[in-house]
Design a protein around this motif. Structure first.
Motif, short mmCIF file in Angstrom:
data_model
loop_
_atom_site.label_atom_id
_atom_site.label_comp_id
_atom_site.label_asym_id
_atom_site.label_seq_id
_atom_site.Cartn_x
_atom_site.Cartn_y
_atom_site.Cartn_z
N MET A 145 -18.78 -45.23 9.50
CA MET A 145 -19.59 -44.37 10.35
C MET A 145 -18.93 -42.99 10.46
SD MET A 145 -20.63 -45.04 14.30
CE MET A 145 -21.19 -43.73 15.32
N LEU A 146 -19.71 -41.94 10.25
CA LEU A 146 -19.20 -40.58 10.28
C LEU A 146 -19.13 -40.10 11.72
CD1 LEU A 146 -18.34 -38.21 8.51
CD2 LEU A 146 -20.70 -37.41 8.60
N THR A 147 -17.95 -39.70 12.15
CA THR A 147 -17.78 -39.17 13.50
C THR A 147 -17.09 -37.82 13.43
OG1 THR A 147 -15.58 -40.12 13.86
CG2 THR A 147 -17.48 -41.53 14.37
N PHE A 148 -17.07 -37.14 14.57
CA PHE A 148 -16.42 -35.83 14.65
C PHE A 148 -14.95 -35.93 14.25
CE2 PHE A 148 -13.93 -32.77 17.11
CZ PHE A 148 -14.53 -31.59 16.73
N PHE A 149 -14.30 -37.02 14.67
CA PHE A 149 -12.87 -37.15 14.44
C PHE A 149 -12.52 -37.53 13.00
CE2 PHE A 149 -13.00 -37.18 19.02
CZ PHE A 149 -11.86 -36.47 19.36
N ASN A 150 -13.52 -37.84 12.17
CA ASN A 150 -13.24 -38.13 10.76
C ASN A 150 -12.77 -36.90 9.99
OD1 ASN A 150 -14.05 -40.69 11.27
ND2 ASN A 150 -15.87 -40.65 9.96
N GLN A 151 -13.09 -35.71 10.50
CA GLN A 151 -12.73 -34.50 9.77
C GLN A 151 -11.22 -34.27 9.75
OE1 GLN A 151 -13.31 -30.58 11.73
NE2 GLN A 151 -14.42 -31.77 13.28
N PHE A 152 -10.49 -34.83 10.72
CA PHE A 152 -9.06 -34.56 10.78
C PHE A 152 -8.28 -35.30 9.69
CE2 PHE A 152 -10.65 -33.99 15.21
CZ PHE A 152 -10.62 -32.61 15.20
N PRO A 153 -8.56 -36.59 9.43
CA PRO A 153 -7.93 -37.21 8.26
C PRO A 153 -8.33 -36.53 6.95
CG PRO A 153 -8.83 -38.89 9.72
CD PRO A 153 -9.30 -37.57 10.24
N GLN A 154 -9.56 -36.02 6.89
CA GLN A 154 -10.00 -35.32 5.68
C GLN A 154 -9.21 -34.04 5.47
OE1 GLN A 154 -12.31 -36.49 3.41
NE2 GLN A 154 -11.49 -34.81 2.20
N ARG A 155 -8.89 -33.33 6.56
CA ARG A 155 -8.08 -32.11 6.47
C ARG A 155 -6.70 -32.44 5.90
NH1 ARG A 155 -7.05 -29.06 11.97
NH2 ARG A 155 -9.32 -29.24 12.01
N ILE A 156 -6.11 -33.51 6.40
CA ILE A 156 -4.79 -33.93 5.91
C ILE A 156 -4.89 -34.31 4.43
CG2 ILE A 156 -3.00 -35.70 6.11
CD1 ILE A 156 -3.66 -35.80 9.13
N SER A 157 -5.93 -35.05 4.08
CA SER A 157 -6.10 -35.48 2.70
C SER A 157 -6.26 -34.28 1.75
CB SER A 157 -7.32 -36.39 2.61
OG SER A 157 -7.60 -36.73 1.28
N ASP A 158 -7.05 -33.29 2.16
CA ASP A 158 -7.26 -32.10 1.31
C ASP A 158 -5.95 -31.37 1.05
OD1 ASP A 158 -9.94 -32.68 1.29
OD2 ASP A 158 -10.49 -31.18 2.79
N VAL A 159 -5.15 -31.20 2.11
CA VAL A 159 -3.90 -30.45 1.98
C VAL A 159 -2.88 -31.24 1.17
CG1 VAL A 159 -1.94 -29.49 3.24
CG2 VAL A 159 -4.26 -29.10 4.06
N THR A 160 -2.71 -32.52 1.47
CA THR A 160 -1.71 -33.30 0.76
C THR A 160 -2.08 -33.46 -0.72
OG1 THR A 160 -2.80 -35.34 1.52
CG2 THR A 160 -0.90 -34.56 2.78
N THR A 161 -3.38 -33.47 -1.03
CA THR A 161 -3.80 -33.51 -2.43
C THR A 161 -3.35 -32.26 -3.16
OG1 THR A 161 -5.71 -34.90 -1.92
CG2 THR A 161 -5.79 -33.66 -3.98
#
Length: 199
Positions: A1-17
């Motif tokens: 389920m997509l929630t507002f707080f899902n964007q924060f792990p995505q931010r970490i994932s984008d940077v660490t990639t």
């Protein structure tokens, strides 16, 4: 389920990639302390502590610096390291202010770079982790964002409220015009018309 707080792990994932792509380690290594110079009053004999580059705060700092300077994120790694090492999460507020030319930021109108305007700590820590007083454990209190200090980002609502207040102030000024307003008008008329400056 997509929630507002899902964007924060995505931010970490984008940077660490991006870091992994450039071969940059996800933990900043400890650098040994330089030899102590007795003639330098600012010299330190302490090694620099390691920095975890997978934290939300570090990733946010790196993204802010990269976006502001229009440079690849990999070139801002050491700057983000220094910010988080010295100031921690709260340093993001100072960085945000600095990037806006030093002007104070009203987080009701400007989205917080850390929590994206929700006003809560985006890591959703529990009371045990933050050592909250025991009486708070069962009342479901908010853990406010460390950067915007819990400001509620609602520019449309706050702008409308501000206009209502200004309209009220204007109406009050007009209603008192009979006393102070007429005195001001007499003063302006006494000064006479402005002279046009010749260049």
């Amino acid at each position: 389920m997509l929630t507002f707080f899902n964007q924060f792990p995505q931010r970490i994932s984008d940077v660490t990639t991006q870091l992994t792509t450039h071969g940059i380690p996800l933990i900043a290594p400890i650098t040994p302390a330089p030899p102590l110079d007795p003639d330098d009053p600012w010299a330190s004999s302490q090694p620099t502590p390691p920095v975890n580059r997978t934290t939300l705060a570090w990733c946010t700092a790196a993204q802010m610096l990269s976006t502001h300077h229009r440079t690849p994120l990999s070139t801002q790694v050491l700057s983000a390291d220094a910010l988080i090492r010295e100031l921690g999460v709260r340093g993001l507020a100072q960085l945000h202010t600095d990037l806006h030319g030093g002007a104070p930021i009203d987080y009701r109108f400007t989205r917080c770079p850390y929590c994206s305007g929700c006003g809560e700590d985006p890591l959703l820590p529990d009371c045990a982790k933050l050592a909250c007083p025991p009486q708070y454990e069962f009342i479901d209190h908010d853990h406010i964002c460390l950067v915007c200090r819990g400001e509620n980002f609602q520019p449309e609502w706050f702008a409308e409220e501000r206009i209502v207040r200004l309209d009220g102030a204007l109406a009050e000024a007009i209603s008192t015009r009979g006393s102070a307003g007429s005195a001001l008008g007499r003063l302006m008329n006494r000064r006479g018309p402005r002279q046009r400056r010749v260049r």
